[in-house]
Design a protein around this motif. Structure first.
Motif, PDB file in Angstrom:
ATOM      1  N   GLU A   6      39.148  17.363  40.333  1.00 55.30           N
ATOM      2  CA  GLU A   6      40.204  18.313  40.034  1.00 55.30           C
ATOM      3  C   GLU A   6      39.889  19.090  38.755  1.00 55.30           C
ATOM      4  N   LEU A   7      39.362  18.408  37.752  1.00 56.07           N
ATOM      5  CA  LEU A   7      38.981  19.095  36.523  1.00 56.07           C
ATOM      6  C   LEU A   7      37.842  20.071  36.766  1.00 56.07           C
ATOM      7  N   ASP A   8      36.904  19.704  37.634  1.00 56.16           N
ATOM      8  CA  ASP A   8      35.804  20.608  37.967  1.00 56.16           C
ATOM      9  C   ASP A   8      36.332  21.923  38.537  1.00 56.16           C
ATOM     10  N   LYS A   9      37.373  21.827  39.379  1.00 56.44           N
ATOM     11  CA  LYS A   9      37.959  23.030  39.966  1.00 56.44           C
ATOM     12  C   LYS A   9      38.604  23.903  38.891  1.00 56.44           C
ATOM     13  N   VAL A  10      39.247  23.265  37.927  1.00 54.14           N
ATOM     14  CA  VAL A  10      39.890  24.022  36.844  1.00 54.14           C
ATOM     15  C   VAL A  10      38.845  24.747  36.010  1.00 54.14           C
ATOM     16  N   PHE A  11      37.770  24.013  35.626  1.00 52.83           N
ATOM     17  CA  PHE A  11      36.718  24.633  34.823  1.00 52.83           C
ATOM     18  C   PHE A  11      36.048  25.770  35.584  1.00 52.83           C
ATOM     19  N   LYS A  12      35.822  25.584  36.874  1.00 51.18           N
ATOM     20  CA  LYS A  12      35.215  26.639  37.687  1.00 51.18           C
ATOM     21  C   LYS A  12      36.111  27.876  37.718  1.00 51.18           C
ATOM     22  N   ALA A  13      37.402  27.651  37.886  1.00 45.55           N
ATOM     23  CA  ALA A  13      38.334  28.776  37.953  1.00 45.55           C
ATOM     24  C   ALA A  13      38.384  29.536  36.637  1.00 45.55           C
ATOM     25  N   LEU A  14      38.346  28.806  35.513  1.00 44.13           N
ATOM     26  CA  LEU A  14      38.461  29.438  34.206  1.00 44.13           C
ATOM     27  C   LEU A  14      37.161  30.092  33.740  1.00 44.13           C
ATOM     28  N   ALA A  15      36.063  29.770  34.399  1.00 46.06           N
ATOM     29  CA  ALA A  15      34.763  30.296  33.964  1.00 46.06           C
ATOM     30  C   ALA A  15      34.608  31.783  34.217  1.00 46.06           C
ATOM     31  N   ASP A  16      35.418  32.332  35.131  1.00 43.53           N
ATOM     32  CA  ASP A  16      35.269  33.733  35.506  1.00 43.53           C
ATOM     33  C   ASP A  16      36.255  34.595  34.709  1.00 43.53           C
ATOM     34  N   PRO A  17      35.771  35.672  34.040  1.00 47.27           N
ATOM     35  CA  PRO A  17      36.667  36.503  33.224  1.00 47.27           C
ATOM     36  C   PRO A  17      37.751  37.202  34.040  1.00 47.27           C
ATOM     37  N   THR A  18      37.459  37.545  35.291  1.00 48.62           N
ATOM     38  CA  THR A  18      38.477  38.181  36.128  1.00 48.62           C
ATOM     39  C   THR A  18      39.624  37.228  36.399  1.00 48.62           C
ATOM     40  N   ALA A  44      39.613  45.798  44.745  1.00 49.47           N
ATOM     41  CA  ALA A  44      39.964  45.704  46.159  1.00 49.47           C
ATOM     42  C   ALA A  44      40.782  44.447  46.429  1.00 49.47           C
ATOM     43  N   ARG A  45      41.697  44.559  47.393  1.00 51.52           N
ATOM     44  CA  ARG A  45      42.578  43.431  47.712  1.00 51.52           C
ATOM     45  C   ARG A  45      41.789  42.189  48.098  1.00 51.52           C
ATOM     46  N   GLN A  46      40.704  42.379  48.865  1.00 51.98           N
ATOM     47  CA  GLN A  46      39.925  41.228  49.316  1.00 51.98           C
ATOM     48  C   GLN A  46      39.345  40.460  48.125  1.00 51.98           C
ATOM     49  N   SER A  47      38.861  41.188  47.121  1.00 54.60           N
ATOM     50  CA  SER A  47      38.266  40.537  45.950  1.00 54.60           C
ATOM     51  C   SER A  47      39.330  39.778  45.156  1.00 54.60           C
ATOM     52  N   VAL A  48      40.487  40.414  44.950  1.00 53.53           N
ATOM     53  CA  VAL A  48      41.564  39.744  44.221  1.00 53.53           C
ATOM     54  C   VAL A  48      42.045  38.517  44.994  1.00 53.53           C
ATOM     55  N   THR A  49      42.138  38.640  46.315  1.00 51.94           N
ATOM     56  CA  THR A  49      42.551  37.505  47.140  1.00 51.94           C
ATOM     57  C   THR A  49      41.611  36.322  46.979  1.00 51.94           C
ATOM     58  N   GLN A  50      40.309  36.598  46.916  1.00 53.82           N
ATOM     59  CA  GLN A  50      39.327  35.527  46.741  1.00 53.82           C
ATOM     60  C   GLN A  50      39.488  34.846  45.384  1.00 53.82           C
ATOM     61  N   HIS A  51      39.729  35.633  44.339  1.00 48.36           N
ATOM     62  CA  HIS A  51      39.934  35.049  43.013  1.00 48.36           C
ATOM     63  C   HIS A  51      41.216  34.209  42.987  1.00 48.36           C
ATOM     64  N   LEU A  52      42.267  34.707  43.608  1.00 47.72           N
ATOM     65  CA  LEU A  52      43.525  33.965  43.643  1.00 47.72           C
ATOM     66  C   LEU A  52      43.386  32.660  44.418  1.00 47.72           C
ATOM     67  N   ALA A  53      42.547  32.680  45.462  1.00 45.22           N
ATOM     68  CA  ALA A  53      42.327  31.457  46.235  1.00 45.22           C
ATOM     69  C   ALA A  53      41.677  30.374  45.375  1.00 45.22           C
ATOM     70  N   VAL A  54      40.742  30.775  44.520  1.00 41.52           N
ATOM     71  CA  VAL A  54      40.104  29.816  43.615  1.00 41.52           C
ATOM     72  C   VAL A  54      41.127  29.267  42.621  1.00 41.52           C
ATOM     73  N   LEU A  55      41.996  30.126  42.106  1.00 36.75           N
ATOM     74  CA  LEU A  55      43.018  29.690  41.158  1.00 36.75           C
ATOM     75  C   LEU A  55      44.035  28.768  41.828  1.00 36.75           C
ATOM     76  N   GLU A  56      44.390  29.067  43.072  1.00 31.94           N
ATOM     77  CA  GLU A  56      45.312  28.194  43.799  1.00 31.94           C
ATOM     78  C   GLU A  56      44.666  26.840  44.081  1.00 31.94           C
ATOM     79  N   GLU A  57      43.374  26.849  44.427  1.00 33.45           N
ATOM     80  CA  GLU A  57      42.667  25.599  44.694  1.00 33.45           C
ATOM     81  C   GLU A  57      42.641  24.718  43.448  1.00 33.45           C
ATOM     82  N   ALA A  58      42.599  25.339  42.272  1.00 25.62           N
ATOM     83  CA  ALA A  58      42.603  24.598  41.010  1.00 25.62           C
ATOM     84  C   ALA A  58      44.025  24.304  40.533  1.00 25.62           C
ATOM     85  N   ASN A  59      45.026  24.697  41.315  1.00 21.91           N
ATOM     86  CA  ASN A  59      46.443  24.486  40.984  1.00 21.91           C
ATOM     87  C   ASN A  59      46.893  25.273  39.755  1.00 21.91           C
ATOM     88  N   LEU A  60      46.134  26.294  39.388  1.00 25.97           N
ATOM     89  CA  LEU A  60      46.523  27.114  38.250  1.00 25.97           C
ATOM     90  C   LEU A  60      47.494  28.218  38.647  1.00 25.97           C
TER      91      LEU A  60
END
Length: 258
Positions: A6-18, A44-60
């Motif tokens: 779970e921590l790995d997912k959080v760190f991965k999500a936070l590593a991207d500036p977007t 683009a919506r698709q790109s933002v959706t992908q970033h949001l999916a990573v944040l949701e996976e990390a529970n952020l």
């Protein structure tokens, strides 16, 4: 559910500036739609959706549907867990959570919920439902007995557990779908005549062997009510989580909390 993955997912999500920018935008204006976030990013919506999916996976980030729209909310719980693990080791981290973890919903749009709080509990949906509706259990972590037959249309009362018989909240059961969803109205029995009741929605969802509990409190009267429920729900739900996971509630006075 292991801690390290779970921590790995959080760190991965936070590593991207977007993704950090998305979290900043939600911190400033919580409860945004995908379209609103896309306009802020000019992406683009698709790109933002992908970033949001990573944040949701990390529970952020958590989401709540309102009609056809899906609103996105910042969920600071994983960041608070990191702070507890490495920063607050020698302090009283659980009590700091009660004041620090507040998920505020800025009401820039009328459709937005007034307040949304998400917590993850190592339990089952059935057990969480029971903890929200059983008067004996609610008395243990809430200092009030939630009393009702929990049928749609029935009344319910939030009765002090000090044998005084005083109800601090009364209302109606709008929807009951055990163990998934409970919707109730909330009114102050000592409040002014003609007051408009607020509404509380409990959404209980299985999540990776645990439970994701989302509490949405809408139709609050004013900013003071918003501040009161923001702090109150953080205390109550942290106490509930402690009771279900450890068998005992936190040592917090809840007699004057919602």
């Amino acid at each position: 559910m292991g801690v390290q993955p779970e921590l790995d997912k959080v760190f991965k999500a936070l590593a991207d500036p977007t993704r950090r920018y998305l979290l900043d935008q939600l911190r400033e204006d919580n409860g945004q739609t995908l379209g609103e976030l896309c306009r802020r990013l000019e992406m683009a919506r698709q790109s933002v959706t992908q970033h949001l999916a990573v944040l949701e996976e990390a529970n952020l980030v958590s989401t709540v549907r309102r009609g056809r729209e899906k609103l996105h909310y910042l969920n600071p719980m994983p960041l608070q867990d990191m702070q507890e693990r490495w920063v607050d080791r020698f302090e009283r981290p659980r009590l700091r959570v009660l004041n620090a973890v507040k998920c505020r919903a800025e009401e820039a749009m009328n459709e937005k919920p007034s307040f949304v709080y998400v917590t993850y509990i190592e339990s089952t949906p059935e057990r969480v439902w029971e903890a929200l509706t059983d008067p004996e259990i609610t008395a243990r972590y809430w200092a009030h007995r939630n009393e009702s037959d929990w049928r749609p249309g029935s009344s319910w009362a939030h009765v002090r557990a000090d044998d005084s018989g005083v109800s601090d909240v009364v209302g109606e059961v709008v929807e009951a779908d055990p163990p998934r969803r409970l919707v109730t109205t909330w009114s102050d029995p000592a409040g002014p005549e003609g007051q408009v009741p607020s509404q509380v929605v409990f959404d209980i969802q299985p999540f990776q062997g645990s439970v994701r509990l989302t509490v949405t409190h809408t139709d609050l009267a004013d900013e003071k009510a918003h501040r009161d429920v923001s702090g109150g729900w953080a205390v109550v739900l942290s106490n509930l989580k402690s009771l279900l996971e450890t068998g005992k509630p936190l040592s917090v006075d809840l007699r004057h909390k919602p």
